[in-house]
Enzyme design. Structure first.
Site, PDB file in Angstrom:
ATOM      1  N   TYR A 255      -1.298   1.860 -11.075  1.00 47.61           N
ATOM      2  CA  TYR A 255      -1.699   1.920  -9.535  1.00 47.61           C
ATOM      3  C   TYR A 255      -1.721   3.219  -8.777  1.00 47.61           C
ATOM      4  O   TYR A 255      -2.590   3.442  -8.203  1.00 47.61           O
ATOM      5  CB  TYR A 255      -0.624   0.749  -8.955  1.00 47.61           C
ATOM      6  CG  TYR A 255      -0.654   0.999  -7.367  1.00 47.61           C
ATOM      7  CD1 TYR A 255      -1.679   0.435  -6.569  1.00 47.61           C
ATOM      8  CD2 TYR A 255       0.345   1.532  -6.697  1.00 47.61           C
ATOM      9  CE1 TYR A 255      -1.610   0.532  -5.233  1.00 47.61           C
ATOM     10  CE2 TYR A 255       0.650   1.433  -5.321  1.00 47.61           C
ATOM     11  CZ  TYR A 255      -0.435   0.888  -4.603  1.00 47.61           C
ATOM     12  OH  TYR A 255      -0.532   0.977  -3.232  1.00 47.61           O
TER      13      TYR A 255
ATOM     14  N   THR B 283      -0.467   5.859  -0.007  1.00 44.59           N
ATOM     15  CA  THR B 283       0.929   5.427  -0.204  1.00 44.59           C
ATOM     16  C   THR B 283       1.923   6.528  -0.702  1.00 44.59           C
ATOM     17  O   THR B 283       1.308   7.591  -1.152  1.00 44.59           O
ATOM     18  CB  THR B 283       0.814   4.300  -1.313  1.00 44.59           C
ATOM     19  OG1 THR B 283       2.311   3.917  -1.727  1.00 44.59           O
ATOM     20  CG2 THR B 283       0.144   4.748  -2.839  1.00 44.59           C
ATOM     21  N   ASP B 284       3.129   6.442  -0.491  1.00 43.21           N
ATOM     22  CA  ASP B 284       4.026   7.380  -0.866  1.00 43.21           C
ATOM     23  C   ASP B 284       4.116   7.515  -2.447  1.00 43.21           C
ATOM     24  O   ASP B 284       4.604   8.210  -2.928  1.00 43.21           O
ATOM     25  CB  ASP B 284       5.429   7.127  -0.360  1.00 43.21           C
ATOM     26  CG  ASP B 284       5.993   5.374  -0.912  1.00 43.21           C
ATOM     27  OD1 ASP B 284       5.081   4.748  -1.507  1.00 43.21           O
ATOM     28  OD2 ASP B 284       7.281   5.179  -0.414  1.00 43.21           O
ATOM     29  N   GLU B 285       3.605   6.353  -3.169  1.00 43.94           N
ATOM     30  CA  GLU B 285       3.645   6.327  -4.623  1.00 43.94           C
ATOM     31  C   GLU B 285       2.794   7.317  -5.201  1.00 43.94           C
ATOM     32  O   GLU B 285       3.026   7.878  -6.310  1.00 43.94           O
ATOM     33  CB  GLU B 285       3.345   5.046  -5.174  1.00 43.94           C
ATOM     34  CG  GLU B 285       4.260   3.877  -4.577  1.00 43.94           C
ATOM     35  CD  GLU B 285       4.110   2.683  -5.483  1.00 43.94           C
ATOM     36  OE1 GLU B 285       3.695   2.728  -6.533  1.00 43.94           O
ATOM     37  OE2 GLU B 285       4.532   1.495  -4.991  1.00 43.94           O
TER      38      GLU B 285
ATOM     39  N   LYS C 139      -4.432   5.331  -6.885  1.00 43.01           N
ATOM     40  CA  LYS C 139      -4.552   5.673  -5.484  1.00 43.01           C
ATOM     41  C   LYS C 139      -4.672   7.262  -5.454  1.00 43.01           C
ATOM     42  O   LYS C 139      -5.113   7.748  -4.077  1.00 43.01           O
ATOM     43  CB  LYS C 139      -3.074   5.127  -4.690  1.00 43.01           C
ATOM     44  CG  LYS C 139      -3.178   3.576  -4.480  1.00 43.01           C
ATOM     45  CD  LYS C 139      -4.122   2.983  -3.660  1.00 43.01           C
ATOM     46  CE  LYS C 139      -3.714   3.397  -2.255  1.00 43.01           C
ATOM     47  NZ  LYS C 139      -4.820   2.456  -1.273  1.00 43.01           N
TER      48      LYS C 139
HETATM   49  P1  NAD Z   1      -2.719  -6.573  -0.487  1.00 42.02           P
HETATM   50  O1  NAD Z   1      -2.918  -6.867  -1.736  1.00 42.02           O
HETATM   51  O2  NAD Z   1      -2.085  -7.676   0.267  1.00 42.02           O
HETATM   52  O3  NAD Z   1      -4.208  -6.856   0.277  1.00 42.02           O
HETATM   53  C1  NAD Z   1      -5.431  -6.142  -0.408  1.00 42.02           C
HETATM   54  C2  NAD Z   1      -6.759  -6.874   0.253  1.00 42.02           C
HETATM   55  O4  NAD Z   1      -7.878  -6.075  -0.407  1.00 42.02           O
HETATM   56  C3  NAD Z   1      -7.012  -8.477  -0.180  1.00 42.02           C
HETATM   57  O5  NAD Z   1      -7.094  -8.979   1.143  1.00 42.02           O
HETATM   58  C4  NAD Z   1      -8.058  -8.192  -1.106  1.00 42.02           C
HETATM   59  O6  NAD Z   1      -8.860  -9.740  -1.133  1.00 42.02           O
HETATM   60  C5  NAD Z   1      -8.916  -7.294  -0.741  1.00 42.02           C
HETATM   61  N1  NAD Z   1      -9.564  -6.472  -2.050  1.00 42.02           N
HETATM   62  C6  NAD Z   1      -9.291  -6.259  -3.277  1.00 42.02           C
HETATM   63  N2  NAD Z   1     -10.167  -5.750  -3.898  1.00 42.02           N
HETATM   64  C7  NAD Z   1     -11.360  -5.726  -2.817  1.00 42.02           C
HETATM   65  C8  NAD Z   1     -12.733  -5.101  -3.122  1.00 42.02           C
HETATM   66  N3  NAD Z   1     -12.991  -4.777  -4.371  1.00 42.02           N
HETATM   67  N4  NAD Z   1     -13.479  -5.443  -2.278  1.00 42.02           N
HETATM   68  C9  NAD Z   1     -13.111  -5.881  -0.883  1.00 42.02           C
HETATM   69  N5  NAD Z   1     -11.741  -6.323  -0.674  1.00 42.02           N
HETATM   70  C10 NAD Z   1     -10.668  -6.091  -1.782  1.00 42.02           C
HETATM   71  O7  NAD Z   1      -2.464  -5.078  -0.113  1.00 42.02           O
HETATM   72  P2  NAD Z   1      -1.472  -4.673   1.114  1.00 42.02           P
HETATM   73  O8  NAD Z   1       0.040  -4.561   0.677  1.00 42.02           O
HETATM   74  O9  NAD Z   1      -1.822  -5.161   2.227  1.00 42.02           O
HETATM   75  O10 NAD Z   1      -2.241  -2.956   0.818  1.00 42.02           O
HETATM   76  C11 NAD Z   1      -2.991  -2.649   1.712  1.00 42.02           C
HETATM   77  C12 NAD Z   1      -3.220  -0.927   1.417  1.00 42.02           C
HETATM   78  O11 NAD Z   1      -2.113  -0.336   1.969  1.00 42.02           O
HETATM   79  C13 NAD Z   1      -3.573  -0.757   0.020  1.00 42.02           C
HETATM   80  O12 NAD Z   1      -4.653   0.229  -0.086  1.00 42.02           O
HETATM   81  C14 NAD Z   1      -2.138  -0.197  -0.558  1.00 42.02           C
HETATM   82  O13 NAD Z   1      -2.435   0.637  -1.555  1.00 42.02           O
HETATM   83  C15 NAD Z   1      -1.686   0.287   0.615  1.00 42.02           C
HETATM   84  N6  NAD Z   1      -0.173   0.340   0.844  1.00 42.02           N
HETATM   85  C16 NAD Z   1       0.577  -0.693   0.708  1.00 42.02           C
HETATM   86  C17 NAD Z   1       1.901  -0.494   0.923  1.00 42.02           C
HETATM   87  C18 NAD Z   1       2.777  -1.657   0.587  1.00 42.02           C
HETATM   88  O14 NAD Z   1       4.077  -1.594   0.832  1.00 42.02           O
HETATM   89  N7  NAD Z   1       2.038  -2.976   0.441  1.00 42.02           N
HETATM   90  C19 NAD Z   1       2.770   0.652   1.199  1.00 42.02           C
HETATM   91  C20 NAD Z   1       1.728   1.945   1.393  1.00 42.02           C
HETATM   92  C21 NAD Z   1       0.344   1.538   1.236  1.00 42.02           C
HETATM   93  O1  TDX Z   2      10.519  -9.276  -8.910  1.00 40.37           O
HETATM   94  C1  TDX Z   2      10.697  -8.160  -8.704  1.00 40.37           C
HETATM   95  N1  TDX Z   2      12.032  -7.664  -8.952  1.00 40.37           N
HETATM   96  C2  TDX Z   2      12.115  -6.191  -8.562  1.00 40.37           C
HETATM   97  O2  TDX Z   2      13.334  -5.799  -9.050  1.00 40.37           O
HETATM   98  C3  TDX Z   2       9.814  -7.391  -7.978  1.00 40.37           C
HETATM   99  C4  TDX Z   2       8.245  -8.194  -7.646  1.00 40.37           C
HETATM  100  C5  TDX Z   2      10.032  -6.021  -7.687  1.00 40.37           C
HETATM  101  N2  TDX Z   2      11.137  -5.455  -7.700  1.00 40.37           N
HETATM  102  C6  TDX Z   2      11.452  -4.282  -7.756  1.00 40.37           C
HETATM  103  C7  TDX Z   2      10.502  -3.044  -8.245  1.00 40.37           C
HETATM  104  C8  TDX Z   2      10.431  -1.961  -6.964  1.00 40.37           C
HETATM  105  O3  TDX Z   2      11.460  -1.173  -7.581  1.00 40.37           O
HETATM  106  O4  TDX Z   2      11.590  -4.004  -6.381  1.00 40.37           O
HETATM  107  C9  TDX Z   2      11.016  -2.700  -5.796  1.00 40.37           C
HETATM  108  C10 TDX Z   2       9.736  -3.309  -5.084  1.00 40.37           C
HETATM  109  O5  TDX Z   2       8.825  -3.606  -5.744  1.00 40.37           O
HETATM  110  P1  TDX Z   2       7.210  -4.222  -5.152  1.00 40.37           P
HETATM  111  O6  TDX Z   2       7.465  -5.163  -4.234  1.00 40.37           O
HETATM  112  O7  TDX Z   2       6.501  -4.489  -6.410  1.00 40.37           O
HETATM  113  O8  TDX Z   2       6.855  -2.881  -4.474  1.00 40.37           O
HETATM  114  P2  TDX Z   2       6.684  -1.210  -5.039  1.00 40.37           P
HETATM  115  O9  TDX Z   2       6.561  -1.217  -6.767  1.00 40.37           O
HETATM  116  O10 TDX Z   2       7.733  -0.640  -4.559  1.00 40.37           O
HETATM  117  O11 TDX Z   2       5.345  -0.970  -4.491  1.00 40.37           O
HETATM  118  C11 TDX Z   2       5.117  -1.239  -2.969  1.00 40.37           C
HETATM  119  O12 TDX Z   2       5.266  -0.155  -2.109  1.00 40.37           O
HETATM  120  C12 TDX Z   2       4.190   0.682  -2.213  1.00 40.37           C
HETATM  121  C13 TDX Z   2       3.500  -1.915  -2.881  1.00 40.37           C
HETATM  122  O13 TDX Z   2       3.412  -2.814  -3.858  1.00 40.37           O
HETATM  123  C14 TDX Z   2       2.574  -0.806  -3.048  1.00 40.37           C
HETATM  124  O14 TDX Z   2       1.249  -1.413  -2.855  1.00 40.37           O
HETATM  125  C15 TDX Z   2       2.723   0.278  -1.972  1.00 40.37           C
HETATM  126  O15 TDX Z   2       1.772   1.266  -2.314  1.00 40.37           O
END
Ligand code: NAD
Ligand code: TDX
Length: 346
Positions: free
Chosen positions: A153, A125-127, A157
């Protein structure tokens, strides 16, 4: 080729399963997921019964289970999406993030080292780069930006990324890492900002905006992330990191207002609430490397991806209403309890 895709019942992993299973009928895909609160088999229900797709329930941090699975399946490629992914949850319960995101990753790496692998890909992730100041729109994260994390988090990562690179350098494991900006699109769990706003606005419920809503995120439509990972796995160089992002920066307040406008809902639903501790100010990716070296280009901008996403949530109310009601967690029992009793773990 045989793939093990972890976290394939989650948001991005689920979209990736749809993308890959349909695009590569000649490859085999095992979806390995623990089905935590974030895992939802309804997301991958349309893939059930396809000859190149299987679901296996299990924990990536369970060493015996993972080693047995690798011994049996001998995968060619592992793509690791499985993670605890919500920043707010990491602030209240950091331990779960260490277990899955760090120990789960090292367990997979050890299994790859033991049984051999053509490619291990880590979805990051970018984080991991921390944040950028709001008053420097000229700054972007590149692959050489130092890791500088803010939340439990992102610390978990970044730690996983360092292990992945260490296993390349020390053991010669063929790895790659992609670091992507915020995703949005179908099957996004409604604890995250965009699906939370859509689902709550449709129910005329208040929309919590942290702080002043001035924090900036760089939004990418989820299938553009899937196509980027597909490219990195097949054509990316071993030991390399690739940043993914589409230059779609928006303040949170802009995002919320855009969605409310599209749904014809009033801005009076917005409620400013106490800020997230350690809240990252701005994320902004420079994707030049993946664009120039691998020829990746996103298909969607924020302006084309957001209406498509809203349309999906309107046409698939059952999917997210089951999450809001908790109904989705019964799906595993409904679909798998009989097969498990008969000794057939999918
Ligand atoms: P998500 O929370 O929607 O899905 C995570 C999945 O992993 C779930 O299906 C959960 O059941 C499974 N899981 C959790 N713990 C586990 C374990 N111990 N063993 C097996 N499975 C397990 O997450 P997401 O948003 O789809 O993110 C997927 C990946 O992408 C993550 O690694 C996250 O860090 C990365 N990522 C997410 C974003 C974003 O914007 N959501 C952006 C960049 C990177
Ligand atoms: O209720 C809310 N109100 C609010 O203002 C929530 C849930 C979030 N926020 C803000 C926090 C963040 O600045 O919105 C922005 C986005 O929040 P999230 O959806 O929680 O995402 P973020 O914290 O940016 O992280 C996401 O992007 C990078 C994913 O959850 C991560 O898994 C990924 O790595």
């Amino acid at each position: 080729m045989k793939f093990i895709v972890t976290g394939g019942a989650g948001f991005i992993g689920g979209n990736f399963m749809h993308y890959m299973v349909n695009k590569y009928p000649e490859d085999q895909f095992i979806n390995l997921d623990l089905l935590t609160y974030a895992g939802n088999l309804e997301t991958v229900a349309p893939l059930e019964g396809k000859p190149n797709y299987r679901f296996v329930r299990g924990d990536i941090a369970d060493r015996k289970f993972i080693f047995d699975l690798f011994a049996r399946e001998k995968p060619d490629v592992v793509v690791n999406f499985a993670a605890e992914s919500h920043v707010d949850r990491s602030i209240t319960d950091p331990e779960a993030f260490v277990r899955t995101n760090v120990c789960g990753t090292t367990t997979l790496l050890d299994a790859c080292r033991t049984y051999g692998i053509k490619r291990y890909h880590q979805v990051s992730t970018d984080e991991v780069y921390g944040d950028l100041p709001l008053d420097r729109p000229d700054l972007f994260f590149t692959e050489t930006t130092p890791l500088h994390t803010s939340s439990p988090y992102s610390a978990s990562k970044a730690s996983a990324d360092l292990f992945v690179l260490a296993y390349h350098r020390t053991y010669g494991l063929p790895v790659s890492i992609s670091r992507c900006s915020n995703n949005y699109g179908p099957y996004h769990f409604p604890e995250k900002l965009i699906p939370l706003v859509i689902s709550r606005a449709l129910a005329d419920e208040k929309i919590p905006v942290y702080g002043t809503g001035a924090n900036v995120r760089d939004w990418l439509y989820v299938t553009d992330h899937c196509s980027a990972i597909d490219l990195v796995v097949r054509k990316g160089l071993e030991g390399e990191v690739y940043n993914i992002g589409g230059h779609n920066e928006r303040t949170n307040l802009d995002v919320v207002k855009t969605i409310l406008r599209s749904l014809n809902k009033p801005e009076s639903l917005i409620e400013f609430v106490k800020d997230r501790p350690g809240h990252d100010r701005r994320y902004a990716m420079d994707p030049t490397k993946i664009e120039t070296e691998l020829g990746w280009k996103p298909e969607y901008t924020f302006d084309t991806g957001i209406p498509k996403t809203i349309e999906w949530y309107l046409s698939n109310r059952e999917w997210w209403e089951h999450i809001v009601s908790g109904e989705y967690q019964k799906y595993f029992d409904k679909m798998y309890s009989k097969r498990l009793a008969e000794g057939e773990n999918a």
